[in-house]
Write an enzyme that holds these catalytic residues in place. Structure first.
Site, PDB file in Angstrom:
ATOM      1  N   SER A 105      18.337 -12.340   9.935  1.00 32.25           N
ATOM      2  CA  SER A 105      17.620 -11.662  10.767  1.00 32.25           C
ATOM      3  C   SER A 105      17.166 -12.843  11.621  1.00 32.25           C
ATOM      4  O   SER A 105      16.154 -12.052  12.507  1.00 32.25           O
ATOM      5  CB  SER A 105      16.715 -11.150   9.826  1.00 32.25           C
ATOM      6  OG  SER A 105      17.471  -9.574   9.266  1.00 32.25           O
TER       7      SER A 105
ATOM      8  N   LYS B  51       6.552 -10.975  12.909  1.00 30.97           N
ATOM      9  CA  LYS B  51       7.907 -10.183  12.473  1.00 30.97           C
ATOM     10  C   LYS B  51       7.057  -9.501  11.491  1.00 30.97           C
ATOM     11  O   LYS B  51       5.859  -9.431  11.043  1.00 30.97           O
ATOM     12  CB  LYS B  51       8.899 -10.120  11.897  1.00 30.97           C
ATOM     13  CG  LYS B  51       9.102  -9.161  11.691  1.00 30.97           C
ATOM     14  CD  LYS B  51      11.014 -10.457  10.527  1.00 30.97           C
ATOM     15  CE  LYS B  51      12.164  -9.013  10.212  1.00 30.97           C
ATOM     16  NZ  LYS B  51      12.866  -9.927   9.530  1.00 30.97           N
TER      17      LYS B  51
ATOM     18  N   SER C 221      17.199  -8.896  12.280  1.00 31.33           N
ATOM     19  CA  SER C 221      16.431  -8.401  12.449  1.00 31.33           C
ATOM     20  C   SER C 221      15.103  -8.383  13.168  1.00 31.33           C
ATOM     21  O   SER C 221      14.208  -7.066  13.829  1.00 31.33           O
ATOM     22  CB  SER C 221      16.032  -6.945  10.950  1.00 31.33           C
ATOM     23  OG  SER C 221      15.557  -8.587   9.936  1.00 31.33           O
TER      24      SER C 221
END
Lengths: 446, 107
Positions: A153, A54, A129
């Site tokens: 997330s 990420k 996310s």
């Protein structure tokens, strides 16, 4: 996980075919750099395994944006601990992934790099996310990944992309070098096709770090060797309130159908009560914005990055809600009260875990939404996090695994929430479930 | 006659909060954010109805207190001046250039 050199070729040719359409990567490293790393990979437990991060983890010399124009061209001068550990274990970084900027969102639409597309239906969102991260695994663009979970997330995009993801116990994995959203909720965790792969990654990244004072001295298990531990006599609790109104009926029936599989593994399934979701969501949406308003105060565009006018609307809203909750005259009624509710949530989970080993819950109340469908309605976005926000204020771990598909072919996941530091049990349950089901082996047609 | 519901946050409050947070809002942004923040606060004020009279606050869940480490210089973590300045928009003689805080006044 595959770790042969031909896998790298395969991934880059997949990317050439559909990588741009999915928009999962913010930074894709050049294949020749990746091959050079592969040639010199240390002889560790993940030698030659390709993975993505990420874009919330700093990587020395590799652009790190947290999907925000505030950090648009930031080149970090140091490495996050999780990146260092993956590198030392022999894993090969392919790229840095799209996300909701700063972790603010659950769809990977609140990004300055354009939304990621769900590989199961490209008109739909990736979830978030850690959306780009999950898409890369589902779409065969990486073997595995490191995501980050503050209020769902990792679990949300795992659900909507048919992959496995682990939100660890708070403090289990070092946050050093993770760009902070809400520091007392942020957790660093693995994402992959299977629970067994997540176990292999967790064994590498878990542990105390002198550079993160909140990392835990609790001993690290050998997660891989516990994968086949007997589950006979373990108890799963199903909180009836979380399968009530608001949950899509097809998602509900799919998750409840897993009961037969759990019982086949010798696990007892009981009903319990955990009526906290609404209250937890409210407390989450006060504490997380409060912490983010403080964490993001440092971004002034002077030493690095761009100025504060570059924050997205969603980030500005969260900063303002947090600033309001912490401001004179409102602190007691909002922030302090939410911190007291946090204590109530800890008590509620302790009570639930006194009746069962693991709590089975939905992850998202609906299927992946269409791109643009709810992004302009901040309250609707917030309400979608109803099942994923109670765990982070409490600090407990949760494993997201595939549970089936809708009639329309969209993935449906579920989460197993354990007590603190029960990652071995969660991964063993996920692994043995995946030995007798094949949902996690299905791939989208691309 | 139906009374309009009392606002939790006024547009002036939103302006004030934006100023505290060092965010510059245009009049259009202020108009847009105000009802959005109102709807979020309307939801999160649910915490105020929770029974918390005898309840302590929780600010973190590690159970750890006063975590120390030796104050040892780790040369792998120290930046050279060039590294420290490498992402700065403006630098001068090895320093960051920052906006002036004090304004010059005519004598």
């Amino acid at each position: 996980m595959r770790n042969d050199i031909s896998r790298i070729d395969e991934i880059y040719s997949n990317f050439a075919r559909y990588g741009d359409k999915l928009n999962a990567f913010i930074t894709l490293r050049e294949q020749k750099q990746v091959l050079a790393d592969f040639a010199h990979a240390p002889n560790g437990p993940l030698k030659g395994v390709t993975y993505v991060l990420k874009d919330a983890y700093v990587t020395k010399g590799i652009k790190t944006t947290v999907a925000s124009n505030v950090l648009g061209n930031f080149i970090p001068p140091y490495d996050a601990t999780v990146y260092r550990k993956m590198t030392e274990a022999g894993a090969i970084l392919l790229g840095k992934m799209n996300m909701d900027a700063w972790g603010h969102g659950g769809s990977t639409e609140n990004t300055d790099f354009g939304p990621s597309h769900n590989p199961w239906d490209q008109k739909r969102v990736a979830g978030g996310s850690s959306g780009g991260t999950a898409v890369a695994i589902a779409a065969n663009l990486a073997e595995c990944a490191i995501g980050e979970d503050t209020g769902g997330s990792i679990r949300n995009p795992a659900d909507w992309n048919n992959i496995t993801g682990l939100k660890v116990t708070y403090g289990r994995v070092s946050r050093y070098g993770a760009i902070a959203y809400a520091s007392s909720f942020d957790t660093v965790g693995p994402m992959a096709h299977t629970a067994a792969d997540c176990a292999a990654i967790l064994s590498v990244i878990a542990g105390e770090d002198p550079y993160d004072a909140t990392s835990s001295p609790h001993p690290v298990d050998d997660y891989v060797s516990h994968l086949s531990d007997s589950l006979n006599g373990k108890v799963i609790g199903i909180p009836t309130e979380m399968f009530d109104k608001g949950l899509d009926p097809e998602i509900k029936s799919t998750i409840l159908a897993s009961k037969a599989i759990w019982e086949k593994l010798g696990i007892k399934v009981i009903e319990i009560s955990l009526p906290i979701a609404d209250l937890a969501l409210a407390a989450y949406y006060l504490i997380a914005p409060s912490e983010t308003s403080s964490n993001l105060g440092r971004y002034d565009g002077i030493r690095y990055g761009n100025d504060r006018s570059h924050f997205t609307d969603e980030t500005m809203r969260r900063i303002m809600i947090g600033t309001y909750a912490l401001s004179a005259g409102y602190y007691d009624a909002y922030y302090r009260q939410a911190q007291k509710v946090r204590t109530l949530l800890i008590q509620a989970y302790a009570k639930a875990h006194s009746q069962c080993d693991v709590i089975l819950m939905p992850i998202m109340p609906t299927h992946a939404t269409k791109i643009g469908e709810i992004v302009s309605d901040p309250l609707a976005n917030l309400l979608a996090d109803i099942y994923t926000t109670s765990q982070n204020p409490v600090g407990v771990p949760s494993l997201a695994i595939p549970a089936g598909f809708s009639q329309s072919g969209l993935p449906i996941g579920m989460q197993l929430v354990g007590s603190k530091f029960s990652e071995s049990l969660l991964l063993a349950m996920g692994h043995q479930y995946q030995q007798i089901t094949d949902w996690h082996t299905r791939s989208p047609k691309l | 006659m139906v009374m309009s519901k009392a606002q939790i946050i006024t547009q002036d409050d939103v302006s004030h909060v934006a100023k505290l947070a060092n965010l510059k809002l245009s009049p259009q942004q202020l108009q847009k954010f105000h009802p959005q923040l109102e709807s979020i606060l309307e939801y999160v004020k649910l915490v105020q109805a929770a029974p918390t009279q005898q309840v302590e606050e929780t600010s973190q869940t590690t159970g750890l207190t006063n975590v120390w480490r030796e104050d040892i210089v780790d040369s792998t973590r120290t930046f050279t001046q060039d590294q420290a300045l490498s992402n700065a928009h403006a630098q001068h003689n090895g320093y960051f250039v920052v906006p002036a805080i004090f304004e010059e006044q005519d004598a």
